[in-house]
Scaffold this active site. Sequence first.
Site, mmCIF file in Angstrom:
data_model
loop_
_atom_site.group_PDB
_atom_site.id
_atom_site.type_symbol
_atom_site.label_atom_id
_atom_site.label_comp_id
_atom_site.label_asym_id
_atom_site.label_seq_id
_atom_site.Cartn_x
_atom_site.Cartn_y
_atom_site.Cartn_z
ATOM 1 N N ARG A 184 32.619 69.141 80.778
ATOM 2 C CA ARG A 184 30.533 69.798 80.724
ATOM 3 C C ARG A 184 31.119 68.653 79.892
ATOM 4 O O ARG A 184 30.651 68.363 78.893
ATOM 5 C CB ARG A 184 30.487 70.967 80.159
ATOM 6 C CG ARG A 184 28.476 70.759 80.724
ATOM 7 C CD ARG A 184 28.041 72.253 80.055
ATOM 8 N NE ARG A 184 28.068 71.843 78.780
ATOM 9 C CZ ARG A 184 27.939 72.845 77.553
ATOM 10 N NH1 ARG A 184 28.579 73.998 77.921
ATOM 11 N NH2 ARG A 184 27.931 72.436 76.217
ATOM 12 N N GLU A 200 28.400 64.680 74.034
ATOM 13 C CA GLU A 200 30.318 65.306 73.723
ATOM 14 C C GLU A 200 30.479 65.607 75.019
ATOM 15 O O GLU A 200 29.628 65.662 75.891
ATOM 16 C CB GLU A 200 30.002 66.733 72.672
ATOM 17 C CG GLU A 200 29.793 67.534 72.987
ATOM 18 C CD GLU A 200 29.823 68.959 72.441
ATOM 19 O OE1 GLU A 200 30.443 68.710 71.045
ATOM 20 O OE2 GLU A 200 28.976 70.015 72.987
ATOM 21 N N ASN A 202 32.477 68.383 76.146
ATOM 22 C CA ASN A 202 33.736 69.487 76.533
ATOM 23 C C ASN A 202 34.710 69.708 77.236
ATOM 24 O O ASN A 202 34.033 69.809 78.833
ATOM 25 C CB ASN A 202 32.655 70.445 76.579
ATOM 26 C CG ASN A 202 31.117 70.731 75.667
ATOM 27 O OD1 ASN A 202 31.567 70.981 74.050
ATOM 28 N ND2 ASN A 202 30.454 70.607 75.521
ATOM 29 N N SER A 207 30.362 76.217 78.935
ATOM 30 C CA SER A 207 29.766 78.034 79.748
ATOM 31 C C SER A 207 28.860 77.668 79.967
ATOM 32 O O SER A 207 27.955 76.509 81.188
ATOM 33 C CB SER A 207 30.130 78.546 78.462
ATOM 34 O OG SER A 207 29.115 78.479 76.853
ATOM 35 N N LYS A 373 36.802 65.395 69.062
ATOM 36 C CA LYS A 373 35.402 64.711 68.225
ATOM 37 C C LYS A 373 35.911 62.963 68.327
ATOM 38 O O LYS A 373 35.625 62.178 68.272
ATOM 39 C CB LYS A 373 35.302 65.238 67.492
ATOM 40 C CG LYS A 373 34.101 66.813 67.942
ATOM 41 C CD LYS A 373 33.164 66.110 68.568
ATOM 42 C CE LYS A 373 33.014 67.149 69.330
ATOM 43 N NZ LYS A 373 33.598 69.006 70.551
ATOM 44 N N LYS A 430 30.546 65.485 62.796
ATOM 45 C CA LYS A 430 31.444 66.444 63.176
ATOM 46 C C LYS A 430 32.801 66.575 62.998
ATOM 47 O O LYS A 430 33.434 65.516 62.621
ATOM 48 C CB LYS A 430 31.461 65.444 64.970
ATOM 49 C CG LYS A 430 30.259 65.354 65.390
ATOM 50 C CD LYS A 430 29.912 64.678 67.253
ATOM 51 C CE LYS A 430 28.330 65.386 67.604
ATOM 52 N NZ LYS A 430 28.699 65.289 69.562
ATOM 53 N N GLU A 434 35.302 72.429 69.908
ATOM 54 C CA GLU A 434 33.870 73.104 70.143
ATOM 55 C C GLU A 434 33.646 74.292 70.195
ATOM 56 O O GLU A 434 33.848 75.089 69.577
ATOM 57 C CB GLU A 434 35.037 72.473 71.973
ATOM 58 C CG GLU A 434 35.061 71.272 72.181
ATOM 59 C CD GLU A 434 35.677 71.409 74.002
ATOM 60 O OE1 GLU A 434 34.924 71.640 74.731
ATOM 61 O OE2 GLU A 434 36.653 70.446 73.415
ATOM 62 N N GLY A 435 32.089 74.560 70.840
ATOM 63 C CA GLY A 435 31.780 75.408 70.894
ATOM 64 C C GLY A 435 30.446 75.729 70.441
ATOM 65 O O GLY A 435 29.740 76.920 70.503
ATOM 66 N N ARG A 516 20.197 73.098 78.079
ATOM 67 C CA ARG A 516 19.315 73.605 76.573
ATOM 68 C C ARG A 516 19.479 73.838 75.861
ATOM 69 O O ARG A 516 18.761 72.395 76.019
ATOM 70 C CB ARG A 516 20.652 74.485 76.433
ATOM 71 C CG ARG A 516 21.692 75.640 76.604
ATOM 72 C CD ARG A 516 23.500 75.666 76.356
ATOM 73 N NE ARG A 516 23.876 74.358 75.768
ATOM 74 C CZ ARG A 516 24.552 73.717 75.009
ATOM 75 N NH1 ARG A 516 25.191 75.028 73.868
ATOM 76 N NH2 ARG A 516 25.421 72.363 74.386
#
Length: 541
Positions: A184, A200, A202, A207, A373, A430, A434-435, A516
């Site tokens: 993603r 970024e 992922n 999700s 990253k 950063k 991830e997450g 989002r």
Amino acid sequence: MVAEASVAVSRHRDSCICRAWQWQWLKRDSQHTPLALAIMATCGSNCCDGDFDKDDVTTRTIESCLPFPLPDEILEDIVPKAKDFALLHGAGMRYKNKYDADTLQFAPFFLLPSGFPRREFERVVKLQPIINILMHKIAHDHEFLRSALEKTIKVDEFTRRLWDIYTTVREEGVAQWISLGMFRCDYFYSVPSQIAQQVEINTVASSFGALAARISLMHRYVLGELRKPELLSHLPENDALAGLCGGMISAWDAYGCPKAVILFVVEDVTYNICDQRFHEYEIRRQRPDIHVIRRSLTQIGQQGHLTSDKRLIITCAPAVSDYESCPAYVVLFRAGYEPGQYHTEAEWEARLTVERSKAIKSPSIQYHLAGTKKVQQEIARPGILKKFLSDSEAKLVSQLFTGLYTLDMSPEGDQAVQMAVENPERFVLKPQREGGGNNVYGEEIRTVLEKIRDSKEREAYILMDRIRPPIQQNYLVRAHQAATLVEVVSELGIFGTILGNAKDIQSSKFAGHMLRTKLSSVNEGGVAAGLGALDSVFLFD
């Protein structure tokens, strides 16, 4: 009554109307479309070329797809309908602060879809298959991964543990003969540059594919209930769930073993249960002959083992298999991307067991490392993309990047540290995670970097320019609270799948999207925390 959040707009003393933006959007609104996208910029004198002074406070707003605020009588009618639609279509979550395995609440969402430029949406959709290939090639380039991460693994313990697994598997000989990538790529639309810029990539924490599709359906329902069917053409179709599950099914078919299961590696307690379960159900809908099992890393350590030919075997219930053990030939990691999910050495051993197996992992350990990253910062260096892509493809992908800077112990890293300390509001710091919830913003950047500027510890981070997205208004809908009109910014996620090995790529596809949206006043927009919420795209020309 619906509570309305007061909106304070800070204006620079020497503010101006950004004439290029005003002209561009007023011209596009010449037919008086419902979106009426007049973009106003409150900015310093250098805003039009994207040069922000450190004291500037910039505000650019996109008008909503319907005029806000909505009348109270409309809100009192439509908000309960939207809540019911979300609940009855599975847009739900469990919450940490009041966990109950038998109870779901709807996930926070926005009442109406949020605007995103059609031109930029279509651009990043078209580029996703190329980005899939880029990440695939990076993951299969040992020398590049080693060069990119050799300093990071000396100071970041979690990345070092992942690298140790990668090294062990590579030295033994990789048993997995084909790779599945399910990515993603996240973007903000940047007002200064007038294009979508990448936040970024992922490779593991990808999700919300299932819930995104349901929120898109909910927004279609809401617009229909508001008697605005003419707006439905602005909502792109979203088949993220089908696309992601199709990728796993293709990997399962590649093995050709009808007794094999797909293994979901999950948290000890899953709060985002609907998103995960709908993937399981969609696989069953598409292919009734495929079984999915769920295990945590702890359970894999207790129930999993490798055969002499490196097949991954998991103890199964009799209802799942005629045998006490199931061969897992496809593995989807929905956990394992943060240190807290490895409670003891047993979980690390479980991860190594899975990685040593023949199973097709998403992500495999090399894909996981490719998503760090530091690797993303390295591929943004001049000329690096051309190692993996054609000149024309590299040019297109490079236009997605914002400024990315190394913090290595070098003159280049020193310069980046100084730049961030002097103007921390212009950057994001950063770590290799991830997450979500891991980045450092604002004055905290100065505090962190001043503490570690003379230490190699800084090599565990990268620095990124902070992208300036437009602000818009929407109604935030949360359980047990009144819908609230708030100022927000939106982050677009583009899903992609790829299947292939180092020499041959069988498929590379766009697999759907998500949006989002978070309060414009916060840095991190966690859905469960209530600072962000699920949304869908309203395209404008």
